[in-house]
Design a protein around this motif. Structure first.
Motif, PDB file in Angstrom:
ATOM      1  N   CYS A   1     -22.318  -2.053 -28.435  1.00  0.00           N
ATOM      2  CA  CYS A   1     -22.650  -2.508 -29.788  1.00  0.00           C
ATOM      3  C   CYS A   1     -22.636  -1.293 -30.717  1.00  0.00           C
ATOM      4  CB  CYS A   1     -24.028  -3.162 -29.766  1.00  0.00           C
ATOM      5  SG  CYS A   1     -24.606  -3.651 -31.404  1.00  0.00           S
TER       6      CYS A   1
ATOM      7  N   TRP B   1     -24.443  -0.796 -33.203  1.00  0.00           N
ATOM      8  CA  TRP B   1     -25.802  -0.429 -33.600  1.00  0.00           C
ATOM      9  C   TRP B   1     -26.392   0.425 -32.498  1.00  0.00           C
ATOM     10  CZ3 TRP B   1     -23.599  -4.363 -36.143  1.00  0.00           C
ATOM     11  CH2 TRP B   1     -23.970  -4.565 -37.485  1.00  0.00           C
TER      12      TRP B   1
ATOM     13  N   HIS C   1     -28.479   1.164 -29.822  1.00  0.00           N
ATOM     14  CA  HIS C   1     -29.449   0.780 -28.794  1.00  0.00           C
ATOM     15  C   HIS C   1     -28.732   0.725 -27.465  1.00  0.00           C
ATOM     16  CE1 HIS C   1     -27.752  -3.246 -28.839  1.00  0.00           C
ATOM     17  NE2 HIS C   1     -27.863  -3.236 -30.139  1.00  0.00           N
TER      18      HIS C   1
ATOM     19  N   HIS D   1     -24.137 -11.367 -29.569  1.00  0.00           N
ATOM     20  CA  HIS D   1     -25.195 -10.366 -29.752  1.00  0.00           C
ATOM     21  C   HIS D   1     -25.300  -9.919 -31.213  1.00  0.00           C
ATOM     22  CE1 HIS D   1     -27.588  -6.754 -29.363  1.00  0.00           C
ATOM     23  NE2 HIS D   1     -26.633  -6.132 -30.025  1.00  0.00           N
TER      24      HIS D   1
ATOM     25  N   HIS E   1     -28.000  -8.700 -35.354  1.00  0.00           N
ATOM     26  CA  HIS E   1     -27.646  -7.914 -36.545  1.00  0.00           C
ATOM     27  C   HIS E   1     -27.089  -8.790 -37.677  1.00  0.00           C
ATOM     28  CE1 HIS E   1     -28.256  -4.718 -33.687  1.00  0.00           C
ATOM     29  NE2 HIS E   1     -27.223  -5.090 -32.958  1.00  0.00           N
TER      30      HIS E   1
HETATM   31 ZN   LIG Z   1     -26.637  -4.425 -31.078  1.00  0.00          ZN
END
Ligand SMILES: [Zn+2]
Length: 151
Positions: free
Chosen positions: A91, A93, A95, A123, A128
């Motif tokens: 991803c 983002w 994490h 996801h 998000h």
């Molecule tokens: Zn993510």
């Protein structure tokens, strides 16, 4: 909305082809925040939430996954088939965790339309509120997903 340096960086990453060919934003000239706001508005206008959309997508993937490569009937109008690719995708983002490179194909009987999504789409929609930029190969049009999953 003022962009933090982290938001700016994430947007650059999404626009780059570093994670997926063509990037997650393609040639969409809107900001990441604008894309997210516009898509979420469509979902909310239909009386839904991104979480509800993601749950439904995940449920269909889960139904079709055990019969990899075969079409299974989801309801009278929908069938689905899961195609698995080796490897994972992260991803954009920050994490932990990677997502299986897996595509869920969905087709409608009445209109004979074909759609697909990845586990990463599910996801990103859920966590998000991101359906990807216009023109991105894996963009999910909120109008389409509402039509096929909720109408
Ligand atoms: Zn993510």
């Amino acid at each position: 909305m003022k962009k933090t340096p982290q938001m700016q960086k994430r947007e650059e990453l999404l626009r780059s082809g570093k994670l997926v060919a063509g990037g997650f934003m393609a040639n969409d000239e809107r900001s990441l925040e604008e894309v997210i706001a516009a898509d979420t508005k469509v979902i909310e206008k239909a009386g839904l939430t991104n979480k509800k959309v993601a749950d439904k997508m995940r449920a269909i993937t889960a139904l079709a996954a055990p019969r990899l490569g075969q079409w299974i009937e989801i309801n009278e109008n929908l069938s689905a088939s899961v195609e698995d690719f080796r490897g994972g995708i992260v991803c954009p983002w920050p994490h932990a965790g990677t997502f299986t490179k897996r595509i869920t194909w969905v087709k409608t009987k009445d209109t004979e339309r074909l759609f697909f999504w990845t586990d990463l789409n599910i996801h990103m929609i859920e966590e998000h509120n991101f359906y990807e930029g216009k023109g991105s190969s894996f963009r999910i049009e909120p109008e389409d997903i509402i039509e096929i999953l909720f109408e």
